[in-house]
Design a protein around this motif. Structure first.
Motif, PDB file in Angstrom:
ATOM      1  N   UNK A 170       0.288  12.824 -19.649  1.00 50.24           N
ATOM      2  CA  UNK A 170       1.295  11.783 -19.514  1.00 50.24           C
ATOM      3  C   UNK A 170       1.033  10.586 -20.426  1.00 50.24           C
ATOM      4  N   UNK A 171      -0.201  10.144 -20.520  1.00 47.91           N
ATOM      5  CA  UNK A 171      -0.510   8.941 -21.294  1.00 47.91           C
ATOM      6  C   UNK A 171      -0.854   9.323 -22.725  1.00 47.91           C
ATOM      7  N   UNK A 172      -0.069   8.807 -23.666  1.00 46.50           N
ATOM      8  CA  UNK A 172      -0.353   9.047 -25.086  1.00 46.50           C
ATOM      9  C   UNK A 172      -1.373   8.038 -25.588  1.00 46.50           C
ATOM     10  N   UNK A 173      -1.308   6.803 -25.063  1.00 50.50           N
ATOM     11  CA  UNK A 173      -2.208   5.762 -25.503  1.00 50.50           C
ATOM     12  C   UNK A 173      -1.544   4.404 -25.439  1.00 50.50           C
ATOM     13  N   UNK A 174      -2.015   3.493 -26.281  1.00 50.06           N
ATOM     14  CA  UNK A 174      -1.469   2.139 -26.325  1.00 50.06           C
ATOM     15  C   UNK A 174      -0.750   1.929 -27.650  1.00 50.06           C
ATOM     16  N   UNK A 175       0.332   1.169 -27.600  1.00 44.09           N
ATOM     17  CA  UNK A 175       1.098   0.862 -28.791  1.00 44.09           C
ATOM     18  C   UNK A 175       1.338  -0.644 -28.829  1.00 44.09           C
ATOM     19  N   UNK A 176       1.293  -1.202 -30.024  1.00 47.70           N
ATOM     20  CA  UNK A 176       1.507  -2.638 -30.189  1.00 47.70           C
ATOM     21  C   UNK A 176       3.006  -2.907 -30.334  1.00 47.70           C
ATOM     22  N   UNK A 177       3.563  -3.604 -29.348  1.00 47.34           N
ATOM     23  CA  UNK A 177       4.981  -3.975 -29.384  1.00 47.34           C
ATOM     24  C   UNK A 177       5.048  -5.496 -29.415  1.00 47.34           C
ATOM     25  N   UNK A 178       5.341  -6.033 -30.591  1.00 40.98           N
ATOM     26  CA  UNK A 178       5.447  -7.484 -30.797  1.00 40.98           C
ATOM     27  C   UNK A 178       4.202  -8.232 -30.301  1.00 40.98           C
ATOM     28  N   UNK A 179       3.034  -7.685 -30.635  1.00 45.11           N
ATOM     29  CA  UNK A 179       1.780  -8.332 -30.289  1.00 45.11           C
ATOM     30  C   UNK A 179       1.282  -8.041 -28.886  1.00 45.11           C
ATOM     31  N   UNK A 180       2.010  -7.263 -28.115  1.00 49.47           N
ATOM     32  CA  UNK A 180       1.609  -6.936 -26.747  1.00 49.47           C
ATOM     33  C   UNK A 180       1.259  -5.446 -26.663  1.00 49.47           C
TER      34      UNK A 180
END
Length: 196
Positions: A84-94
């Motif tokens: 289910x979890x692909x990882x973390x992605x940076x969306x506008x610094x968050x």
């Protein structure tokens, strides 16, 4: 021989058409058409966000979708190899958790993509913002927001991949496509349970 150029003749024909008063039956017909169209639009009380995963066109409630952006690099998390979890992605610094929605819905995304139509965006990152939570998922294609009449929602046919899914609430026509409606609350609850 006619001394007037063709453009002047066309302009005078347009001026004559616009200068005349419409007849009574034309006005009544136009009023009926406008009233029918307004009634049709009032029935469109549902709003969904339409996207494609693999060969399936799906719709989430539009209120859940915060933004749609170009794909970003996804940074995998150590010791988190669950589907289910692909990882973390940076969306506008968050930093935002990116999930594999197709894994939750148990969809086969290896199917060949159907021919793309106009007004569609290819692979995009869809950012959800609901109940003080932000998540993202990758979609193969995005159609965007669509209004629909809830009375026109049909049952999910047994031949559709989501026919046995608890997340599916029905099917709605969007143009020539059949779009599977997803229950946004159930999708979020299931994601949260698996993240916990």
């Amino acid at each position: 021989m006619n001394d007037k150029p063709a453009s002047e003749a066309a302009q005078s024909a347009v001026a004559r058409l616009l200068g005349r008063a419409p007849e009574g039956d034309e006005l009544q017909q136009a009023a009926r058409h406008i009233a029918t169209r307004a009634e049709d639009l009032r029935a469109l009380t549902g709003s969904l966000f339409v996207f494609r995963l693999g060969g399936e066109w799906l719709g989430l409630p539009a209120w859940m979708v915060d933004e749609v952006i170009e794909p970003r690099p996804i940074h995998s998390l150590p010791h988190r190899r669950e589907g289910l979890v692909r990882g973390l992605v940076n969306v506008r610094g968050q930093l935002t958790v990116c999930v594999a929605l197709e894994s939750l819905l148990q969809l086969d995304v290896s199917q060949p993509a159907p021919e793309r139509g106009r007004n569609l965006l290819s692979k995009r990152l869809v950012v959800l913002s609901a109940r003080e939570q932000r998540l993202a998922f990758e979609s193969d294609e995005v159609h965007g927001s669509h209004r629909y009449d809830p009375a026109g929602v049909g049952n999910v046919p047994g031949t559709v991949a989501l026919s046995d899914s608890p997340f599916s609430t029905g099917v709605v026509a969007v143009g020539e496509r059949k779009v599977g409606l997803l229950d946004g609350d159930l999708v979020l609850s299931a994601i949260n349970r698996r993240l916990g």
